[in-house]
Motif scaffolding. Structure first.
Motif, PDB file in Angstrom:
ATOM      1  N   LEU A 158       0.835  -1.202   0.000  1.00  0.00           N
ATOM      2  CA  LEU A 158       0.000   0.000   0.000  1.00  0.00           C
ATOM      3  C   LEU A 158       0.870   1.253   0.000  1.00  0.00           C
ATOM      4  CD1 LEU A 158      -2.757   1.359   0.119  1.00  0.00           C
ATOM      5  CD2 LEU A 158      -2.661   1.177   2.619  1.00  0.00           C
ATOM      6  N   GLN A 159       1.939   1.230   0.768  1.00  0.00           N
ATOM      7  CA  GLN A 159       2.830   2.394   0.811  1.00  0.00           C
ATOM      8  C   GLN A 159       3.453   2.657  -0.556  1.00  0.00           C
ATOM      9  OE1 GLN A 159       5.259   3.088   4.300  1.00  0.00           O
ATOM     10  NE2 GLN A 159       7.056   3.428   3.017  1.00  0.00           N
ATOM     11  N   GLU A 160       3.848   1.588  -1.247  1.00  0.00           N
ATOM     12  CA  GLU A 160       4.414   1.756  -2.586  1.00  0.00           C
ATOM     13  C   GLU A 160       3.395   2.386  -3.528  1.00  0.00           C
ATOM     14  OE1 GLU A 160       5.796  -2.040  -3.891  1.00  0.00           O
ATOM     15  OE2 GLU A 160       7.733  -1.821  -2.892  1.00  0.00           O
ATOM     16  N   ILE A 161       2.139   1.920  -3.439  1.00  0.00           N
ATOM     17  CA  ILE A 161       1.078   2.431  -4.315  1.00  0.00           C
ATOM     18  C   ILE A 161       0.807   3.900  -4.036  1.00  0.00           C
ATOM     19  CG2 ILE A 161      -1.386   2.264  -4.858  1.00  0.00           C
ATOM     20  CD1 ILE A 161      -1.141  -0.770  -4.290  1.00  0.00           C
ATOM     21  N   THR A 162       0.668   4.256  -2.751  1.00  0.00           N
ATOM     22  CA  THR A 162       0.318   5.639  -2.412  1.00  0.00           C
ATOM     23  C   THR A 162       1.464   6.606  -2.709  1.00  0.00           C
ATOM     24  OG1 THR A 162       0.992   5.267  -0.102  1.00  0.00           O
ATOM     25  CG2 THR A 162      -1.336   4.949  -0.644  1.00  0.00           C
ATOM     26  N   GLU A 185      -9.746  -7.010  20.780  1.00  0.00           N
ATOM     27  CA  GLU A 185      -9.876  -6.888  19.328  1.00  0.00           C
ATOM     28  C   GLU A 185      -9.697  -5.418  18.969  1.00  0.00           C
ATOM     29  OE1 GLU A 185     -12.730  -8.767  16.051  1.00  0.00           O
ATOM     30  OE2 GLU A 185     -13.727  -7.182  17.180  1.00  0.00           O
ATOM     31  N   PHE A 186      -8.917  -5.186  17.930  1.00  0.00           N
ATOM     32  CA  PHE A 186      -8.617  -3.819  17.520  1.00  0.00           C
ATOM     33  C   PHE A 186      -9.230  -3.548  16.145  1.00  0.00           C
ATOM     34  CE2 PHE A 186      -5.296  -5.301  20.315  1.00  0.00           C
ATOM     35  CZ  PHE A 186      -5.076  -4.235  21.176  1.00  0.00           C
ATOM     36  N   GLU A 187      -9.701  -2.317  15.976  1.00  0.00           N
ATOM     37  CA  GLU A 187     -10.187  -1.885  14.666  1.00  0.00           C
ATOM     38  C   GLU A 187      -9.379  -0.664  14.248  1.00  0.00           C
ATOM     39  OE1 GLU A 187     -14.273  -0.884  12.175  1.00  0.00           O
ATOM     40  OE2 GLU A 187     -14.320  -0.901  14.370  1.00  0.00           O
ATOM     41  N   VAL A 188      -8.802  -0.752  13.063  1.00  0.00           N
ATOM     42  CA  VAL A 188      -7.927   0.305  12.563  1.00  0.00           C
ATOM     43  C   VAL A 188      -8.435   0.797  11.215  1.00  0.00           C
ATOM     44  CG1 VAL A 188      -5.611   0.773  11.649  1.00  0.00           C
ATOM     45  CG2 VAL A 188      -5.872  -0.483  13.793  1.00  0.00           C
ATOM     46  N   GLY A 189      -8.326   2.097  11.005  1.00  0.00           N
ATOM     47  CA  GLY A 189      -8.648   2.675   9.709  1.00  0.00           C
ATOM     48  C   GLY A 189      -7.381   3.207   9.062  1.00  0.00           C
ATOM     49  N   VAL A 190      -7.284   3.075   7.754  1.00  0.00           N
ATOM     50  CA  VAL A 190      -6.131   3.627   7.050  1.00  0.00           C
ATOM     51  C   VAL A 190      -6.623   4.786   6.182  1.00  0.00           C
ATOM     52  CG1 VAL A 190      -6.299   1.923   5.157  1.00  0.00           C
ATOM     53  CG2 VAL A 190      -4.166   3.171   5.531  1.00  0.00           C
ATOM     54  N   TYR A 191      -5.955   5.923   6.329  1.00  0.00           N
ATOM     55  CA  TYR A 191      -6.353   7.147   5.634  1.00  0.00           C
ATOM     56  C   TYR A 191      -5.287   7.548   4.616  1.00  0.00           C
ATOM     57  CZ  TYR A 191      -9.900   7.721   9.277  1.00  0.00           C
ATOM     58  OH  TYR A 191     -10.978   7.536  10.123  1.00  0.00           O
ATOM     59  N   ILE A 192      -5.756   7.962   3.459  1.00  0.00           N
ATOM     60  CA  ILE A 192      -4.862   8.457   2.418  1.00  0.00           C
ATOM     61  C   ILE A 192      -5.313   9.863   2.046  1.00  0.00           C
ATOM     62  CG2 ILE A 192      -3.991   8.097   0.070  1.00  0.00           C
ATOM     63  CD1 ILE A 192      -4.584   5.093   0.500  1.00  0.00           C
ATOM     64  N   LYS A 193      -4.450  10.812   2.297  1.00  0.00           N
ATOM     65  CA  LYS A 193      -4.771  12.231   2.073  1.00  0.00           C
ATOM     66  C   LYS A 193      -6.050  12.613   2.820  1.00  0.00           C
ATOM     67  CE  LYS A 193      -3.794  14.112  -1.887  1.00  0.00           C
ATOM     68  NZ  LYS A 193      -3.739  14.464  -3.337  1.00  0.00           N
ATOM     69  N   GLY A 194      -6.178  12.090   4.046  1.00  0.00           N
ATOM     70  CA  GLY A 194      -7.306  12.434   4.902  1.00  0.00           C
ATOM     71  C   GLY A 194      -8.577  11.652   4.646  1.00  0.00           C
ATOM     72  N   LYS A 195      -8.575  10.778   3.662  1.00  0.00           N
ATOM     73  CA  LYS A 195      -9.775  10.016   3.311  1.00  0.00           C
ATOM     74  C   LYS A 195      -9.647   8.575   3.786  1.00  0.00           C
ATOM     75  CE  LYS A 195     -12.586   8.634  -0.681  1.00  0.00           C
ATOM     76  NZ  LYS A 195     -12.723   8.693  -2.163  1.00  0.00           N
ATOM     77  N   LEU A 196     -10.693   8.089   4.469  1.00  0.00           N
ATOM     78  CA  LEU A 196     -10.690   6.708   4.941  1.00  0.00           C
ATOM     79  C   LEU A 196     -10.781   5.762   3.744  1.00  0.00           C
ATOM     80  CD1 LEU A 196     -10.820   4.681   7.306  1.00  0.00           C
ATOM     81  CD2 LEU A 196     -13.319   4.908   7.231  1.00  0.00           C
ATOM     82  N   MET A 197      -9.764   4.899   3.599  1.00  0.00           N
ATOM     83  CA  MET A 197      -9.718   4.008   2.438  1.00  0.00           C
ATOM     84  C   MET A 197      -9.838   2.536   2.802  1.00  0.00           C
ATOM     85  SD  MET A 197      -9.552   5.924  -0.192  1.00  0.00           S
ATOM     86  CE  MET A 197      -9.041   4.802  -1.490  1.00  0.00           C
ATOM     87  N   GLU A 215      -7.705  -3.933   2.388  1.00  0.00           N
ATOM     88  CA  GLU A 215      -8.957  -3.362   1.884  1.00  0.00           C
ATOM     89  C   GLU A 215      -8.684  -2.107   1.056  1.00  0.00           C
ATOM     90  OE1 GLU A 215     -12.556  -1.156   4.069  1.00  0.00           O
ATOM     91  OE2 GLU A 215     -12.592  -3.337   4.403  1.00  0.00           O
ATOM     92  N   ALA A 216      -7.729  -1.304   1.507  1.00  0.00           N
ATOM     93  CA  ALA A 216      -7.386  -0.079   0.779  1.00  0.00           C
ATOM     94  C   ALA A 216      -6.808  -0.403  -0.599  1.00  0.00           C
ATOM     95  CB  ALA A 216      -6.397   0.750   1.589  1.00  0.00           C
ATOM     96  N   ILE A 217      -5.968  -1.432  -0.672  1.00  0.00           N
ATOM     97  CA  ILE A 217      -5.383  -1.839  -1.953  1.00  0.00           C
ATOM     98  C   ILE A 217      -6.477  -2.263  -2.921  1.00  0.00           C
ATOM     99  CG2 ILE A 217      -3.958  -3.601  -3.078  1.00  0.00           C
ATOM    100  CD1 ILE A 217      -2.195  -3.565  -0.538  1.00  0.00           C
ATOM    101  N   GLU A 218      -7.429  -3.045  -2.419  1.00  0.00           N
ATOM    102  CA  GLU A 218      -8.541  -3.491  -3.265  1.00  0.00           C
ATOM    103  C   GLU A 218      -9.369  -2.302  -3.737  1.00  0.00           C
ATOM    104  OE1 GLU A 218     -10.681  -6.266  -0.903  1.00  0.00           O
ATOM    105  OE2 GLU A 218      -9.142  -7.834  -1.022  1.00  0.00           O
ATOM    106  N   ARG A 219      -9.600  -1.364  -2.842  1.00  0.00           N
ATOM    107  CA  ARG A 219     -10.408  -0.189  -3.192  1.00  0.00           C
ATOM    108  C   ARG A 219      -9.696   0.688  -4.214  1.00  0.00           C
ATOM    109  NH1 ARG A 219     -13.157   3.965   1.205  1.00  0.00           N
ATOM    110  NH2 ARG A 219     -14.229   5.296  -0.311  1.00  0.00           N
ATOM    111  N   LEU A 220      -8.401   0.870  -4.042  1.00  0.00           N
ATOM    112  CA  LEU A 220      -7.632   1.680  -4.992  1.00  0.00           C
ATOM    113  C   LEU A 220      -7.594   1.015  -6.366  1.00  0.00           C
ATOM    114  CD1 LEU A 220      -4.653   2.801  -2.737  1.00  0.00           C
ATOM    115  CD2 LEU A 220      -6.371   4.292  -3.773  1.00  0.00           C
ATOM    116  N   GLY A 221      -7.621  -0.314  -6.371  1.00  0.00           N
ATOM    117  CA  GLY A 221      -7.610  -1.037  -7.632  1.00  0.00           C
ATOM    118  C   GLY A 221      -8.901  -0.883  -8.404  1.00  0.00           C
ATOM    119  N   GLU A 222      -9.980  -0.559  -7.687  1.00  0.00           N
ATOM    120  CA  GLU A 222     -11.288  -0.402  -8.329  1.00  0.00           C
ATOM    121  C   GLU A 222     -11.509   1.014  -8.841  1.00  0.00           C
ATOM    122  OE1 GLU A 222     -13.978  -1.552  -5.294  1.00  0.00           O
ATOM    123  OE2 GLU A 222     -13.519  -3.696  -5.423  1.00  0.00           O
TER     124      GLU A 222
END
Length: 223
Positions: A158-162, A185-197, A215-222
């Motif tokens: 993901l870091q390479e893609i972003t 149990e932990f829940e984490v969100g990953v943000y790219i340029k302030g947007k939850l991805m 999940e972010a990689i899959e979303r960016l691929g779409e």
């Protein structure tokens, strides 16, 4: 061995001047004892350090924003016995190794330890006759070809893609932590340029981060 030398010269453009030292690098100690200053074991000793240097420099330049701990993990992965023996097979060094009768009967050409040691000795044999830039380019080509980003974890991918698409690094935020101390149990969100991805859940923060990255990689691929 002539086909290997030809491949090094024609396919990789290496100026091989000393074929004998490559033969020594491919002559396992089980085949014959070498008391000369240059022998398999001494080459393997040197090659171990050369491979470490080449991999360290490769990762240092490829991941400019990675911390030392993450770089060390990647280096350990790449220089593992399993992966160096894999590179030996890709170069077909296993076809040219000279083994003693016992090791030959014991399927020594398939043993990861022998292949790993042979690869290190082989790299040392190149180090002793090539300029360092040529050796570096050859080695980096091997890593780029046989260890693409698919081999790396989802956070690294993901870091390479972003970085390529947006010139930024992902930001991971712990959104929720629930459950008793022994079974959290932990829940984490990953943000790219302030947007939850991406969102991820796991028994540890790292596990949740990896799922969020996936999940972010899959979303960016779409997109």
């Amino acid at each position: 061995m002539k086909s290997l030398i030809r491949k090094l010269r024609e396919e990789f453009g290496l100026e091989i001047r000393d074929e004998e030292i490559i033969r020594v690098a491919l002559t396992h100690t089980s085949f014959r004892e070498y008391n000369a200053p240059i022998n398999f074991e001494r080459l393997e000793f040197l090659g171990d350090s050369v491979v470490n240097l080449l991999v360290s420099e490769y990762l240092f330049k490829k991941y400019p924003n990675e911390k030392e701990g993450e770089l060390s993990k990647k280096r350990s992965y790449l220089i593992s016995e399993k992966n160096l023996s894999y590179l030996a097979k890709k170069l077909k060094l296993n076809e040219f190794i000279l083994l003693g009768r016992g090791e030959e009967l014991d399927k020594g050409r398939e043993k990861e330890r022998i292949l790993c040691d042979t690869f290190e000795a082989f790299i040392a044999s190149l180090y002793l006759q090539l300029d360092f830039n040529s050796l570096r380019n050859f080695f980096n080509l091997l890593l780029d070809e046989y260890f693409p980003s698919e081999f790396l974890d989802t956070k690294t991918k993901l870091q390479e893609i972003t970085q390529e698409k947006f010139k930024v690094t992902p930001e991971y935020v712990l959104l929720e932590e629930r459950g008793p101390e022994h079974d959290k149990e932990f829940e984490v969100g990953v943000y790219i340029k302030g947007k939850l991805m991406g969102l991820g859940k796991g028994k540890s923060k790292k596990e949740a981060e990896k799922e969020a990255a996936r999940e972010a990689i899959e979303r960016l691929g779409e997109e």
